[in-house]
Design a protein around this motif. Structure first.
Motif, PDB file in Angstrom:
ATOM      1  N   SER A  49       0.859  -1.197   0.000  1.00 29.89           N
ATOM      2  CA  SER A  49       0.000   0.000   0.000  1.00 29.89           C
ATOM      3  C   SER A  49       0.884   1.231   0.000  1.00 29.89           C
ATOM      4  N   ALA A  50       0.375   2.350  -0.541  1.00 28.16           N
ATOM      5  CA  ALA A  50       1.184   3.582  -0.600  1.00 28.16           C
ATOM      6  C   ALA A  50       1.391   4.110   0.818  1.00 28.16           C
ATOM      7  N   ALA A  51       2.513   4.785   0.981  1.00 25.63           N
ATOM      8  CA  ALA A  51       2.800   5.342   2.316  1.00 25.63           C
ATOM      9  C   ALA A  51       1.761   6.385   2.666  1.00 25.63           C
ATOM     10  N   ARG A  52       1.215   6.312   3.875  1.00 24.12           N
ATOM     11  CA  ARG A  52       0.090   7.179   4.194  1.00 24.12           C
ATOM     12  C   ARG A  52       0.506   8.487   4.827  1.00 24.12           C
ATOM     13  N   TRP A  53       1.803   8.678   5.156  1.00 18.78           N
ATOM     14  CA  TRP A  53       2.148   9.937   5.789  1.00 18.78           C
ATOM     15  C   TRP A  53       2.598  10.998   4.784  1.00 18.78           C
ATOM     16  N   ILE A  54       2.497  10.683   3.450  1.00 24.70           N
ATOM     17  CA  ILE A  54       2.814  11.707   2.452  1.00 24.70           C
ATOM     18  C   ILE A  54       1.517  12.383   2.039  1.00 24.70           C
TER      19      ILE A  54
END
Lengths: 150, 156
Positions: free
Chosen positions: A5-10
């Motif tokens: 999954s894509a990094a969620r803090w960006i």
């Protein structure tokens, strides 16, 4: 390691705000005052300018036709005819020139316009004779309807 | 009879037309003269009024015409414009009723360019209703150059 999954803090940030504003400001560069520099004022002015230009495109046709009619009327008055008389007799003589071309002829080809005015005058007189003479006189030459086979 | 308000009709006095026989002679003379002038070639630059692409154009040789539509002809094709309404020179004009014959006039043109117009912006906006639509329109355009206008002496 495998990342599924894509990094969620960006967080995504708008990076081309400058160019989006330039797209609107480029249409406002020739305006007067702060609306050629400040985006908020420019947006409103540019929108009004686009709407006015859209409506003007439909109005231009009306304006130009009125101009042609004025010019044709003035030119036919120089030859002693009024505009409605001129146009109605030309149409009755089966000459289907539109007002744009008649205005151009009146400006650039005065001899041709004079001959058209003479044609209209002659057709008018034949019309009067046909109406007043009640069938006793011979039919006019210029009132004959020509039927072509092209 | 004394001139009172009812002694003559209210419409203007119409002058009598010239005698039809004399008129016919005069017309034949004029036609012959113009025919002679055309066959002798005593005219300078010719102009014509042509009906093309649902518009009327006043046209001379070597001039450019731009129409707001597509023409089904390749660039460089020679085209003959039929539907000529009027042809004139310095001394005479031939007025068609409504068109002139194809054996009388010949107008030739070449297709030079087929492009699109500059992007015109169509915008609609209603205030206080949060309604705006913007559309960019590019019309196809064709440019023709009128090469020649020729007339042939076949008047009658």
């Amino acid at each position: 390691m495998v990342v599924l999954s894509a990094a969620r803090w960006i967080r995504s940030r708008l990076t081309d705000r400058f160019w989006r504003k330039q797209e609107v400001l480029k249409y406002a560069r020739h305006f007067r005052g702060r609306k050629n520099r400040c985006y908020k004022l420019a947006v409103r002015s540019v929108r009004r300018a686009f709407v006015k230009s859209t409506k003007a495109r439909a109005e231009k046709k009306r304006v130009l036709r009125a101009l042609w009619i004025t010019r044709i009327g003035a030119a036919s008055l120089e030859h002693g005819l009024k505009y409605p008389v001129f146009i109605s007799n030309l149409v009755k003589s089966q000459v289907e020139l539109n007002r744009k071309v008649l205005a151009d002829l009146a400006i650039y080809e005065p001899k041709t316009f004079k001959s058209l005015a003479a044609l209209a005058q002659r057709r008018r007189q034949e019309g009067f004779l046909a109406a007043l003479g009640d069938g006793k006189e011979p039919e006019g030459i210029f009132s004959r309807i020509v039927r072509h086979h092209y | 009879v004394a001139k009172t308000s009812l002694s003559s009709p209210p419409w203007p006095e119409v002058p009598k037309l010239p005698d039809p026989v004399e008129e016919a002679k005069y017309h034949a003379e004029v036609v012959q003269k113009v025919n002679g002038m055309i066959s002798a070639g005593e005219y300078g630059r010719l102009f014509a009024v042509v009906h093309f692409a649902s518009k009327q154009w006043k046209v001379t040789s070597e001039d450019l015409i731009m129409m707001d539509n597509v023409l089904e002809a390749e660039c460089g094709d020679r085209i003959r414009l039929e539907k000529v309404l009027l042809v004139g020179a310095d001394d005479f004009t031939l007025i068609g009723r409504p068109l002139l014959g194809k054996d009388l006039v010949r107008v030739e043109a070449t297709v030079i360019e087929k492009t699109e117009s500059w992007p015109k912006i169509n915008m609609r906006f209603w205030k206080r209703h949060n309604y705006q639509r913007k559309k960019i329109i590019r019309n196809p355009q064709t440019v023709l150059r009128i090469n020649t206008i020729e007339i042939y002496p076949c008047l009658s």
